[in-house]
Design a protein around this motif. Structure first.
Motif, mmCIF file in Angstrom:
data_model
loop_
_atom_site.group_PDB
_atom_site.id
_atom_site.type_symbol
_atom_site.label_atom_id
_atom_site.label_comp_id
_atom_site.label_asym_id
_atom_site.label_seq_id
_atom_site.Cartn_x
_atom_site.Cartn_y
_atom_site.Cartn_z
ATOM 1 N N GLY A 35 30.337 0.367 51.381
ATOM 2 C CA GLY A 35 29.537 -0.495 50.521
ATOM 3 C C GLY A 35 30.390 -1.305 49.562
ATOM 4 N N ALA A 36 31.443 -0.685 49.036
ATOM 5 C CA ALA A 36 32.330 -1.411 48.122
ATOM 6 C C ALA A 36 33.010 -2.571 48.839
ATOM 7 N N LEU A 37 33.428 -2.344 50.082
ATOM 8 C CA LEU A 37 34.095 -3.403 50.840
ATOM 9 C C LEU A 37 33.128 -4.517 51.228
ATOM 10 N N LEU A 38 31.918 -4.151 51.638
ATOM 11 C CA LEU A 38 30.956 -5.184 52.026
ATOM 12 C C LEU A 38 30.474 -5.977 50.815
ATOM 13 N N THR A 39 30.400 -5.327 49.665
ATOM 14 C CA THR A 39 30.069 -6.056 48.439
ATOM 15 C C THR A 39 31.183 -7.044 48.095
ATOM 16 N N ARG A 40 32.425 -6.610 48.281
ATOM 17 C CA ARG A 40 33.561 -7.512 48.053
ATOM 18 C C ARG A 40 33.510 -8.688 49.026
ATOM 19 N N ALA A 41 33.169 -8.404 50.289
ATOM 20 C CA ALA A 41 33.075 -9.483 51.277
ATOM 21 C C ALA A 41 31.989 -10.483 50.884
ATOM 22 N N ALA A 42 30.865 -9.976 50.365
ATOM 23 C CA ALA A 42 29.791 -10.875 49.933
ATOM 24 C C ALA A 42 30.212 -11.700 48.724
ATOM 25 N N ASP A 43 31.036 -11.122 47.858
ATOM 26 C CA ASP A 43 31.556 -11.888 46.723
ATOM 27 C C ASP A 43 32.509 -12.984 47.196
ATOM 28 N N LEU A 44 33.272 -12.686 48.258
ATOM 29 C CA LEU A 44 34.219 -13.667 48.786
ATOM 30 C C LEU A 44 33.501 -14.824 49.475
ATOM 31 N N GLU A 45 32.435 -14.507 50.220
ATOM 32 C CA GLU A 45 31.730 -15.526 51.004
ATOM 33 C C GLU A 45 30.221 -15.396 50.771
ATOM 34 N N PRO A 46 29.742 -15.699 49.568
ATOM 35 C CA PRO A 46 28.313 -15.499 49.279
ATOM 36 C C PRO A 46 27.403 -16.463 50.024
ATOM 37 N N TRP A 47 27.952 -17.555 50.544
ATOM 38 C CA TRP A 47 27.165 -18.542 51.279
ATOM 39 C C TRP A 47 26.991 -18.171 52.743
ATOM 40 N N LEU A 48 27.646 -17.113 53.175
ATOM 41 C CA LEU A 48 27.645 -16.727 54.583
ATOM 42 C C LEU A 48 26.523 -15.712 54.826
ATOM 43 N N SER A 49 25.588 -16.028 55.703
ATOM 44 C CA SER A 49 24.460 -15.124 55.935
ATOM 45 C C SER A 49 24.923 -13.761 56.433
ATOM 46 N N GLU A 50 26.025 -13.737 57.200
ATOM 47 C CA GLU A 50 26.517 -12.466 57.735
ATOM 48 C C GLU A 50 26.965 -11.509 56.636
ATOM 49 N N SER A 51 27.407 -12.040 55.503
ATOM 50 C CA SER A 51 27.782 -11.164 54.388
ATOM 51 C C SER A 51 26.599 -10.300 53.975
ATOM 52 N N TRP A 52 25.437 -10.923 53.876
ATOM 53 C CA TRP A 52 24.242 -10.212 53.425
ATOM 54 C C TRP A 52 23.594 -9.430 54.562
ATOM 55 N N PHE A 53 23.729 -9.940 55.792
ATOM 56 C CA PHE A 53 23.245 -9.195 56.954
ATOM 57 C C PHE A 53 23.968 -7.854 57.055
ATOM 58 N N ASN A 54 25.288 -7.870 56.870
ATOM 59 C CA ASN A 54 26.060 -6.632 56.960
ATOM 60 C C ASN A 54 25.686 -5.659 55.847
ATOM 61 N N LEU A 55 25.466 -6.186 54.642
ATOM 62 C CA LEU A 55 25.025 -5.315 53.551
ATOM 63 C C LEU A 55 23.640 -4.735 53.837
ATOM 64 N N ALA A 56 22.755 -5.556 54.402
ATOM 65 C CA ALA A 56 21.421 -5.057 54.751
ATOM 66 C C ALA A 56 21.520 -3.942 55.792
ATOM 67 N N LEU A 57 22.430 -4.095 56.763
ATOM 68 C CA LEU A 57 22.636 -3.040 57.754
ATOM 69 C C LEU A 57 23.079 -1.747 57.091
ATOM 70 N N LEU A 58 24.045 -1.857 56.193
ATOM 71 C CA LEU A 58 24.539 -0.661 55.508
ATOM 72 C C LEU A 58 23.410 0.032 54.751
ATOM 73 N N HIS A 59 22.608 -0.736 54.036
ATOM 74 C CA HIS A 59 21.507 -0.133 53.283
ATOM 75 C C HIS A 59 20.473 0.487 54.229
ATOM 76 N N LYS A 60 20.303 -0.103 55.413
ATOM 77 C CA LYS A 60 19.408 0.500 56.404
ATOM 78 C C LYS A 60 19.956 1.853 56.856
ATOM 79 N N PHE A 61 21.255 1.915 57.130
ATOM 80 C CA PHE A 61 21.858 3.184 57.539
ATOM 81 C C PHE A 61 21.664 4.252 56.457
ATOM 82 N N ARG A 62 21.667 3.818 55.195
ATOM 83 C CA ARG A 62 21.517 4.757 54.076
ATOM 84 C C ARG A 62 20.051 4.993 53.714
ATOM 85 N N HIS A 63 19.141 4.293 54.382
ATOM 86 C CA HIS A 63 17.702 4.383 54.100
ATOM 87 C C HIS A 63 17.392 3.948 52.666
ATOM 88 N N ASP A 64 18.184 3.034 52.156
ATOM 89 C CA ASP A 64 17.940 2.455 50.830
ATOM 90 C C ASP A 64 17.156 1.166 51.064
#
Length: 326
Positions: A35-64
Motif C-alpha cells: 500500500g505504501a508503494l502504490l500510494t507513492r506511485a499514485a503521488d508520482l502519477e496522479p493523472w494515470l487511471s492505473e495508479s488508482w486502479f491498482n490501489l483499488a485492487l489492493l483495497h479489494k484484496f484487503r476487503h477495505d
C-alpha cells in the motif's frame, strides 16, 4: 494486473518500479508495504487511471471497501473509454459490498451490462438473468467449488450444500471476484465459469446436517433430494457429489460430477479396485446403498423429512447418525 499506461501517457520508470515491487509484495501477502508503494506511485502519477486502479485492487484484496470505492471512482474518472473497463467492475464489487446500489447499477451499466429497471432505480440490480455458475469457497484455505445462482455480477447464492470445512451454508450469498478461475462442464455440454469467493455477503439461518442413509437404489436417494426441495430446503448425496482435485485441475476446465455413471479424473492413474490418493473412479453399474448425505433444513424439520422419506418405502430406506455440522 500491472497496467503500464497508454501509449501516449507512458508512466515514469519510478512509477513502474514502485508498482512492480508492490505487486510482488501483494503476492507475498504484505499488503501494508504494498500500500505504501502504490500510494507513492499514485503521488508520482496522479493523472494515470492505473495508479488508482491498482490501489483499488489492493483495497479489494484487503476487503477495505470504502477505500476500494474511493480509489475506484478516481480511476474511472480518468478513463479514456466509455465501456468495458475493468475499473468499473471493481467499482461494482466495492459498491455491492457496501450495498451502494445506485453506484453498483451505474458501474455495471458503465461496464456495458444491461441492468433492468428505470434509470432512476436505486434498488438492488436484480433480474439481470446471469444464470448459474460455480463459486470456489475459501479459495485461500480448504477450497471447495459449489454451484450457485448469480444474483448480479458480484454475488452468488449458494445452491449446493457445502462441506462443513468451508464454513459456508446452503442459501448463503457470497461476494465473488470478477475473473473466473476454471470452468465446469456438464454432461449436456454446457460450460460454467468458476468464480472465487471474496467474502460472505449474507449468512443463511439454515444449518447443515450430515446423515448416513441406507438407500437401496438411486431412485431412493433421489426421493430424499426431491422431498427436501419440495419443502423449500435441500439434500445432497455427498458420496457421489464430492471429489478431491488438485489446485491445477480445480482451476482448469473440468467435467462436473453429476452423481451418475463412471467418473474419471485426468490425474487419477489408479486401477479399478485400487484407487490412488486423489482417485475418484466409480463403476456406473455399482450402487452402494450406504450414502453420506448433507441436509440443509431447520432443526424442527430435519428428522421429520428423514422419517417421511423412510415411511414412503420402509423396505428400501433407513437413516442413522444425524449430526449438525455447520
Amino acid at each position: 494486473m500491472r497496467i503500464f499506461g497508454k501509449g501516449r501517457h507512458r508512466p515514469s520508470a519510478s512509477w513502474r518500479q514502485a508498482t512492480d515491487r508492490a505487486f510482488t509484495l501483494i503476492g507475498d501477502g504484505r499488503y501494508e508495504d504494498a500500500g505504501a508503494l502504490l500510494t507513492r506511485a499514485a503521488d508520482l502519477e496522479p493523472w494515470l487511471s492505473e495508479s488508482w486502479f491498482n490501489l483499488a485492487l489492493l483495497h479489494k484484496f484487503r476487503h477495505d471497501w470504502e477505500q476500494a470505492r474511493a480509489a475506484g471512482l478516481r480511476a474511472v474518472a480518468l478513463l479514456d473509454r466509455d465501456t468495458g473497463a475493468p475499473d468499473w467492475w471493481n467499482v461494482g464489487i466495492a459498491a455491492t459490498a457496501l450495498q451502494d446500489w445506485p453506484l453498483a447499477r451505474r458501474a455495471w451499466q458503465a461496464y456495458g451490462l444491461r441492468v433492468p429497471g428505470a434509470a432512476n432505480d436505486s434498488g438492488e440490480p436484480l433480474g439481470m438473468d446471469l444464470g448459474s455458475a460455480a463459486v470456489r469457497l475459501s479459495p485461500e484455505g480448504e477450497a471447495e467449488v459449489v454451484w450457485g445462482r448469480r444474483l448480479d455480477p458480484a454475488r452468488i447464492e449458494v445452491l449446493s450444500i457445502p462441506l462443513p470445512s468451508s464454513g459456508r451454508r446452503w442459501g448463503e450469498v457470497v461476494l465473488h471476484d470478477g475473473v473466473p478461475h476454471g470452468e465446469r462442464t456438464t454432461a449436456a455440454g454446457h460450460t460454467y465459469p468458476v468464480f472465487d469467493e471474496i467474502e460472505l455477503w449474507a449468512p443463511s439461518p439454515v444449518p447443515t446436517w450430515v446423515v448416513l442413509l441406507e438407500a437401496a437404489t438411486e431412485a431412493d436417494r433421489d426421493a430424499l433430494e426431491q422431498l427436501a426441495a419440495d419443502a423449500g430446503f435441500a439434500a445432497e448425496d455427498w458420496s457421489s457429489s464430492v471429489r478431491l482435485l488438485c489446485r491445477m485441475c480445480s482451476e482448469s476446465r473440468m467435467p462436473s460430477d453429476e452423481g451418475d455413471g463412471e467418473h474419471l479424473d485426468p490425474h487419477d492413474h489408479s486401477e479399478p479396485g485400487h484407487p490412488g490418493p486423489l482417485g475418484h473412479r466409480t463403476d456406473g453399474q455399482l450402487w452402494v446403498p450406504e450414502r453420506e448425505c448433507g441436509l440443509a433444513a431447520p432443526a424442527s424439520l430435519v428428522r421429520g423429512l428423514l422419517d417421511g422419506w423412510v415411511a414412503d418405502s420402509p423396505d428400501s430406506r433407513d437413516w442413522r447418525d444425524l449430526e449438525e455440522v455447520c
